[in-house]
Motif scaffolding. Structure first.
Motif, PDB file in Angstrom:
ATOM      1  N   ALA A 189      66.386 -36.879  24.945  1.00  0.00           N
ATOM      2  CA  ALA A 189      66.199 -38.202  25.530  1.00  0.00           C
ATOM      3  C   ALA A 189      64.729 -38.463  25.841  1.00  0.00           C
ATOM      4  O   ALA A 189      64.217 -39.570  25.614  1.00  0.00           O
ATOM      5  N   ALA A 190      64.035 -37.452  26.351  1.00  0.00           N
ATOM      6  CA  ALA A 190      62.619 -37.610  26.673  1.00  0.00           C
ATOM      7  C   ALA A 190      61.794 -37.842  25.406  1.00  0.00           C
ATOM      8  O   ALA A 190      60.903 -38.703  25.383  1.00  0.00           O
ATOM      9  N   LEU A 191      62.087 -37.094  24.355  1.00  0.00           N
ATOM     10  CA  LEU A 191      61.364 -37.279  23.098  1.00  0.00           C
ATOM     11  C   LEU A 191      61.670 -38.635  22.468  1.00  0.00           C
ATOM     12  O   LEU A 191      60.785 -39.256  21.858  1.00  0.00           O
ATOM     13  N   THR A 192      62.894 -39.111  22.620  1.00  0.00           N
ATOM     14  CA  THR A 192      63.247 -40.427  22.097  1.00  0.00           C
ATOM     15  C   THR A 192      62.468 -41.517  22.834  1.00  0.00           C
ATOM     16  O   THR A 192      61.968 -42.467  22.212  1.00  0.00           O
ATOM     17  N   ALA A 193      62.368 -41.380  24.150  1.00  0.00           N
ATOM     18  CA  ALA A 193      61.593 -42.349  24.927  1.00  0.00           C
ATOM     19  C   ALA A 193      60.117 -42.310  24.534  1.00  0.00           C
ATOM     20  O   ALA A 193      59.463 -43.356  24.410  1.00  0.00           O
ATOM     21  N   ALA A 194      59.597 -41.095  24.324  1.00  0.00           N
ATOM     22  CA  ALA A 194      58.202 -40.966  23.899  1.00  0.00           C
ATOM     23  C   ALA A 194      57.982 -41.585  22.522  1.00  0.00           C
ATOM     24  O   ALA A 194      56.962 -42.242  22.275  1.00  0.00           O
ATOM     25  N   ALA A 195      58.945 -41.388  21.616  1.00  0.00           N
ATOM     26  CA  ALA A 195      58.824 -41.966  20.275  1.00  0.00           C
ATOM     27  C   ALA A 195      58.868 -43.492  20.328  1.00  0.00           C
ATOM     28  O   ALA A 195      58.123 -44.167  19.603  1.00  0.00           O
ATOM     29  N   LEU A 196      59.719 -44.046  21.193  1.00  0.00           N
ATOM     30  CA  LEU A 196      59.792 -45.502  21.348  1.00  0.00           C
ATOM     31  C   LEU A 196      58.472 -46.056  21.871  1.00  0.00           C
ATOM     32  O   LEU A 196      57.963 -47.071  21.381  1.00  0.00           O
ATOM     33  N   SER A 197      57.906 -45.377  22.859  1.00  0.00           N
ATOM     34  CA  SER A 197      56.625 -45.803  23.411  1.00  0.00           C
ATOM     35  C   SER A 197      55.514 -45.715  22.370  1.00  0.00           C
ATOM     36  O   SER A 197      54.679 -46.621  22.245  1.00  0.00           O
ATOM     37  N   LEU A 198      55.517 -44.632  21.595  1.00  0.00           N
ATOM     38  CA  LEU A 198      54.508 -44.459  20.555  1.00  0.00           C
ATOM     39  C   LEU A 198      54.652 -45.524  19.472  1.00  0.00           C
ATOM     40  O   LEU A 198      53.653 -46.064  18.974  1.00  0.00           O
ATOM     41  N   LEU A 199      55.878 -45.847  19.106  1.00  0.00           N
ATOM     42  CA  LEU A 199      56.104 -46.878  18.092  1.00  0.00           C
ATOM     43  C   LEU A 199      55.574 -48.233  18.566  1.00  0.00           C
ATOM     44  O   LEU A 199      54.923 -48.961  17.802  1.00  0.00           O
ATOM     45  N   ALA A 200      55.842 -48.560  19.834  1.00  0.00           N
ATOM     46  CA  ALA A 200      55.329 -49.824  20.385  1.00  0.00           C
ATOM     47  C   ALA A 200      53.810 -49.852  20.356  1.00  0.00           C
ATOM     48  O   ALA A 200      53.199 -50.870  20.012  1.00  0.00           O
ATOM     49  N   TYR A 201      53.204 -48.727  20.689  1.00  0.00           N
ATOM     50  CA  TYR A 201      51.737 -48.660  20.695  1.00  0.00           C
ATOM     51  C   TYR A 201      51.174 -48.817  19.281  1.00  0.00           C
ATOM     52  O   TYR A 201      50.221 -49.568  19.059  1.00  0.00           O
ATOM     53  N   VAL A 202      51.770 -48.145  18.315  1.00  0.00           N
ATOM     54  CA  VAL A 202      51.281 -48.200  16.937  1.00  0.00           C
ATOM     55  C   VAL A 202      51.391 -49.617  16.373  1.00  0.00           C
ATOM     56  O   VAL A 202      50.477 -50.113  15.700  1.00  0.00           O
ATOM     57  N   LEU A 203      52.489 -50.298  16.659  1.00  0.00           N
ATOM     58  CA  LEU A 203      52.659 -51.662  16.168  1.00  0.00           C
ATOM     59  C   LEU A 203      51.596 -52.590  16.752  1.00  0.00           C
ATOM     60  O   LEU A 203      51.032 -53.442  16.040  1.00  0.00           O
ATOM     61  N   LEU A 204      51.303 -52.433  18.035  1.00  0.00           N
ATOM     62  CA  LEU A 204      50.294 -53.295  18.660  1.00  0.00           C
ATOM     63  C   LEU A 204      48.888 -52.923  18.210  1.00  0.00           C
ATOM     64  O   LEU A 204      48.008 -53.790  18.112  1.00  0.00           O
ATOM     65  N   VAL A 205      48.653 -51.646  17.899  1.00  0.00           N
ATOM     66  CA  VAL A 205      47.355 -51.253  17.350  1.00  0.00           C
ATOM     67  C   VAL A 205      47.144 -51.900  15.987  1.00  0.00           C
ATOM     68  O   VAL A 205      46.035 -52.360  15.667  1.00  0.00           O
ATOM     69  N   ALA A 206      48.194 -51.960  15.173  1.00  0.00           N
ATOM     70  CA  ALA A 206      48.092 -52.622  13.877  1.00  0.00           C
ATOM     71  C   ALA A 206      47.794 -54.109  14.046  1.00  0.00           C
ATOM     72  O   ALA A 206      46.977 -54.688  13.318  1.00  0.00           O
ATOM     73  N   LEU A 207      48.434 -54.740  15.038  1.00  0.00           N
ATOM     74  CA  LEU A 207      48.153 -56.139  15.318  1.00  0.00           C
ATOM     75  C   LEU A 207      46.714 -56.315  15.790  1.00  0.00           C
ATOM     76  O   LEU A 207      46.030 -57.278  15.393  1.00  0.00           O
ATOM     77  N   ARG A 208      46.241 -55.390  16.617  1.00  0.00           N
ATOM     78  CA  ARG A 208      44.864 -55.469  17.108  1.00  0.00           C
ATOM     79  C   ARG A 208      43.872 -55.375  15.959  1.00  0.00           C
ATOM     80  O   ARG A 208      42.871 -56.102  15.927  1.00  0.00           O
ATOM     81  N   ALA A 209      44.135 -54.505  15.009  1.00  0.00           N
ATOM     82  CA  ALA A 209      43.235 -54.371  13.862  1.00  0.00           C
ATOM     83  C   ALA A 209      43.185 -55.671  13.060  1.00  0.00           C
ATOM     84  O   ALA A 209      42.119 -56.107  12.611  1.00  0.00           O
ATOM     85  N   ALA A 210      44.341 -56.308  12.882  1.00  0.00           N
ATOM     86  CA  ALA A 210      44.372 -57.568  12.140  1.00  0.00           C
ATOM     87  C   ALA A 210      43.615 -58.668  12.884  1.00  0.00           C
ATOM     88  O   ALA A 210      42.869 -59.445  12.277  1.00  0.00           O
ATOM     89  N   VAL A 211      43.794 -58.721  14.196  1.00  0.00           N
ATOM     90  CA  VAL A 211      43.097 -59.739  14.993  1.00  0.00           C
ATOM     91  C   VAL A 211      41.595 -59.502  14.988  1.00  0.00           C
ATOM     92  O   VAL A 211      40.785 -60.430  14.886  1.00  0.00           O
ATOM     93  N   ASN A 212      41.186 -58.239  15.100  1.00  0.00           N
ATOM     94  CA  ASN A 212      39.756 -57.928  15.086  1.00  0.00           C
ATOM     95  C   ASN A 212      39.105 -58.295  13.761  1.00  0.00           C
ATOM     96  O   ASN A 212      37.969 -58.767  13.719  1.00  0.00           O
ATOM     97  N   ARG A 213      39.818 -58.091  12.660  1.00  0.00           N
ATOM     98  CA  ARG A 213      39.273 -58.488  11.353  1.00  0.00           C
ATOM     99  C   ARG A 213      39.112 -60.002  11.251  1.00  0.00           C
ATOM    100  O   ARG A 213      38.188 -60.499  10.591  1.00  0.00           O
ATOM    101  N   ARG A 214      39.994 -60.718  11.910  1.00  0.00           N
ATOM    102  CA  ARG A 214      39.971 -62.190  11.824  1.00  0.00           C
ATOM    103  C   ARG A 214      38.921 -62.812  12.750  1.00  0.00           C
ATOM    104  O   ARG A 214      38.249 -63.773  12.384  1.00  0.00           O
TER     105      ARG A 214
END
Length: 256
Positions: free
Chosen positions: A229-254
């Protein structure tokens, strides 16, 4: 040093280094569990993965993941909208800015673990995880949005003032576009905070979720289930972070 330079310095120079670091950590977790260096509460990673491979465990973790993910997403959206509205209000009504800043600081100073029982009595058990997630995500974005809306230069503000633009038009046409990269930076911090808030909110008696599973596993000494359960929660948090980092990269390029 510019903010872009700071961001570049914070990123690993090679994906191989990041992968090597993760692999080293996983091997260390396995070795500590195999040798029993941390006691029975630290199982080998392979034992945890073996538990996750069981169909019954996958169904249990899947239901908990959906519940926590839904609460975290709802809290993230609610907290983000509220934070942006409050930050915009402080720009449109400058006299309210000091009070809003102090209010946000006071709310953030109250531990989330203490707000849970209060929210249960007022909003109910089902809504508590979402509200706690909103509080956790909202403050991070409010701080970023406040800085973002003040990032436009004085020269740019003077041009809008000379052209007769009011506060609302200046906010929409200048301050918001200029501060969008910083706002996305705040979203990057707010997303993992929302996951943490949802898990904490579930501790106070929610019907399902990873937080409920963590508490149940501790009470029943189900070590593999607890770690899963702890690893699943960590994976969910990491996934949310990675998705927003990808969005940040797109915004920074624009916008940069």
């Amino acid at each position: 040093m510019s903010r872009a330079a700071v961001g570049a310095a914070a990123l690993p120079r090679s994906p191989g280094l990041a992968a090597g670091g993760v692999l080293t950590l996983l091997v260390l977790v396995e070795v500590v569990g195999r040798l029993g260096l941390a006691g029975p509460g630290w199982p080998p990673l392979t034992a945890v993965l073996g538990y996750v491979a069981e169909p019954a465990a996958q169904q249990l973790l899947g239901r908990a993941l959906v519940a926590t993910g839904s609460a975290a997403l709802g809290g993230f959206l609610l907290g983000s909208v509220a934070a942006l509205l409050v930050a915009a209000l402080s720009v449109l009504l400058p006299a309210t800015a000091p009070g809003l800043d102090r209010l946000a600081a006071v709310v953030n100073a109250v531990p989330l673990i203490a707000l849970g029982p209060l929210l249960i009595t007022t909003a109910g058990r089902e809504a508590t995880p979402t509200l706690v997630a909103a509080l956790a995500a909202g403050f991070a974005l409010f701080v970023a949005a406040t800085s973002a809306l003040a990032s436009a230069s004085d020269a740019q503000r003077d041009v809008f003032a000379v052209l007769g633009a009011g506060r609302a038009r200046t906010l929409l046409r200048l301050q918001l576009p200029a501060g969008l990269p910083l706002i996305v930076d705040g979203l990057t911090l707010a997303a993992p905070a929302a996951v943490l808030g949802a898990v904490i909110g579930e501790w106070f008696g929610a019907r399902r979720g990873l937080g409920v599973l963590l508490v149940s596993s501790m009470q029943n000494v189900q070590t593999n289930q607890l770690w899963a359960a702890a690893l699943t929660a960590a994976a969910l948090s990491l996934l949310a972070y990675v998705l927003l980092v990808a969005l940040r990269a797109a915004v920074n390029r624009r916008f940069q």
